[in-house]
Design a protein around this motif. Structure first.
Motif, short mmCIF file in Angstrom:
data_model
loop_
_atom_site.label_atom_id
_atom_site.label_comp_id
_atom_site.label_asym_id
_atom_site.label_seq_id
_atom_site.Cartn_x
_atom_site.Cartn_y
_atom_site.Cartn_z
N MET A 1 0.83 -1.21 0.00
CA MET A 1 0.00 0.00 0.00
C MET A 1 0.87 1.26 0.00
N ALA A 2 2.03 1.19 0.66
CA ALA A 2 2.95 2.33 0.68
C ALA A 2 3.55 2.58 -0.70
N VAL A 3 3.47 1.61 -1.59
CA VAL A 3 3.91 1.78 -2.97
C VAL A 3 2.72 2.19 -3.83
N THR A 4 1.60 1.52 -3.67
CA THR A 4 0.45 1.70 -4.55
C THR A 4 -0.20 3.07 -4.42
N ILE A 5 -0.42 3.53 -3.21
CA ILE A 5 -1.10 4.81 -3.03
C ILE A 5 -0.31 5.98 -3.62
N PRO A 6 0.99 6.11 -3.31
CA PRO A 6 1.75 7.20 -3.96
C PRO A 6 1.87 7.03 -5.48
N THR A 7 1.93 5.79 -5.93
CA THR A 7 1.99 5.57 -7.38
C THR A 7 0.75 6.13 -8.04
N ALA A 8 -0.41 5.83 -7.47
CA ALA A 8 -1.67 6.29 -8.05
C ALA A 8 -1.87 7.80 -7.91
N THR A 9 -1.39 8.36 -6.82
CA THR A 9 -1.66 9.78 -6.56
C THR A 9 -0.56 10.73 -7.01
N TYR A 10 0.66 10.24 -7.16
CA TYR A 10 1.78 11.13 -7.49
C TYR A 10 2.57 10.67 -8.71
N PHE A 11 3.10 9.44 -8.67
CA PHE A 11 4.05 9.01 -9.69
C PHE A 11 3.45 8.96 -11.09
N VAL A 12 2.28 8.41 -11.23
CA VAL A 12 1.65 8.33 -12.56
C VAL A 12 1.35 9.72 -13.09
N LYS A 13 0.80 10.57 -12.23
CA LYS A 13 0.48 11.95 -12.64
C LYS A 13 1.74 12.68 -13.11
N TRP B 1 11.35 12.89 -8.22
CA TRP B 1 10.65 11.72 -8.77
C TRP B 1 11.57 10.50 -8.74
N ILE B 2 12.81 10.68 -9.16
CA ILE B 2 13.78 9.57 -9.17
C ILE B 2 14.07 9.07 -7.75
N VAL B 3 14.30 9.98 -6.83
CA VAL B 3 14.61 9.57 -5.46
C VAL B 3 13.44 8.79 -4.87
N TRP B 4 12.24 9.32 -5.03
CA TRP B 4 11.08 8.64 -4.45
C TRP B 4 10.75 7.35 -5.17
N THR B 5 11.05 7.25 -6.45
CA THR B 5 10.80 6.00 -7.15
C THR B 5 11.76 4.93 -6.67
N THR B 6 12.95 5.32 -6.28
CA THR B 6 13.90 4.37 -5.70
C THR B 6 13.34 3.81 -4.39
N SER B 7 12.68 4.65 -3.63
CA SER B 7 12.07 4.17 -2.38
C SER B 7 10.97 3.16 -2.68
N ARG B 8 10.29 3.32 -3.81
CA ARG B 8 9.27 2.32 -4.19
C ARG B 8 9.94 0.97 -4.43
N ASN B 9 11.09 0.97 -5.10
CA ASN B 9 11.81 -0.29 -5.35
C ASN B 9 12.23 -0.95 -4.04
N ILE B 10 12.67 -0.13 -3.09
CA ILE B 10 13.07 -0.67 -1.80
C ILE B 10 11.87 -1.30 -1.09
N LEU B 11 10.74 -0.63 -1.12
CA LEU B 11 9.53 -1.17 -0.50
C LEU B 11 9.04 -2.44 -1.21
N GLN B 12 9.19 -2.48 -2.54
CA GLN B 12 8.83 -3.69 -3.28
C GLN B 12 9.73 -4.86 -2.84
N PHE B 13 11.00 -4.58 -2.63
CA PHE B 13 11.91 -5.62 -2.18
C PHE B 13 11.55 -6.10 -0.77
N ILE B 14 11.25 -5.17 0.11
CA ILE B 14 10.85 -5.54 1.47
C ILE B 14 9.57 -6.38 1.43
N SER B 15 8.63 -5.97 0.62
CA SER B 15 7.38 -6.73 0.47
C SER B 15 7.67 -8.15 -0.01
#
Length: 153
Positions: free
Chosen positions: A89-101, A126-140
């Motif tokens: 959810m910590a990846v999906t919500i920001p992706t839908a509300t920020y990254f895609v836009k 955008w790049i820094v925060w997208t890296t955090s998405r990758n980290i969260l995907q790995f943790i998941s």
């Protein structure tokens, strides 16, 4: 059924993490190499990316929900799945509300868009925060692997 659902969720999570990391390492540096000129590389890949990411995310979500439901009675597995859900959810919500836009906005910029400090800051953010998405995907992914491991014992 509970182990099969965990295996399916594990494989889907691995694909999400690996595909996201591949895109971050090999594609995105080109997209953000020389903003706004390099943003022209984003638009041609947008439709292809959507055709890949939307079914993949739905597959992961379906397999994860199935794993959560079928493994809910197992107290040794449930906490790992719940923590993985938080990461997801910590990846999906920001992706839908920020990254895609933002990526759509970047892709619509022309080469003659002014290269302002604000634009450069937006692209770096955008790049820094997208890296955090990758980290969260790995943790998941790791949490689901631990759930799988604990599901066997």
């Amino acid at each position: 059924m509970h182990l099969l659902s965990l295996w399916t969720a594990t494989i889907a999570a691995a694909i999400v993490f690996l595909a996201g990391s591949w895109e971050r390492i090999f594609r995105m540096p080109h997209w953000f190499a020389d903003p706004p000129r390099s943003f022209a590389l984003i638009a041609p890949q947008t439709k292809h990316s959507a055709r890949f990411w939307i079914p993949l995310q739905l597959t992961f979500l379906g397999s994860f929900i199935t794993a959560l439901i079928t493994n809910w009675p197992q107290p040794q597995v449930r906490p790992y799945l719940l923590m993985a859900l938080v990461c997801f959810m910590a990846v999906t919500i920001p992706t839908a509300t920020y990254f895609v836009k933002e990526i759509i906005a970047f892709s619509k910029m022309t080469e003659d868009t002014p290269r302002t400090p604000e634009l450069l800051k937006r692209s770096r953010t955008w790049i820094v925060w997208t890296t955090s998405r990758n980290i969260l995907q790995f943790i998941s992914f790791l949490l689901i692997v631990w759930a799988l491991f604990n599901g066997y014992y």
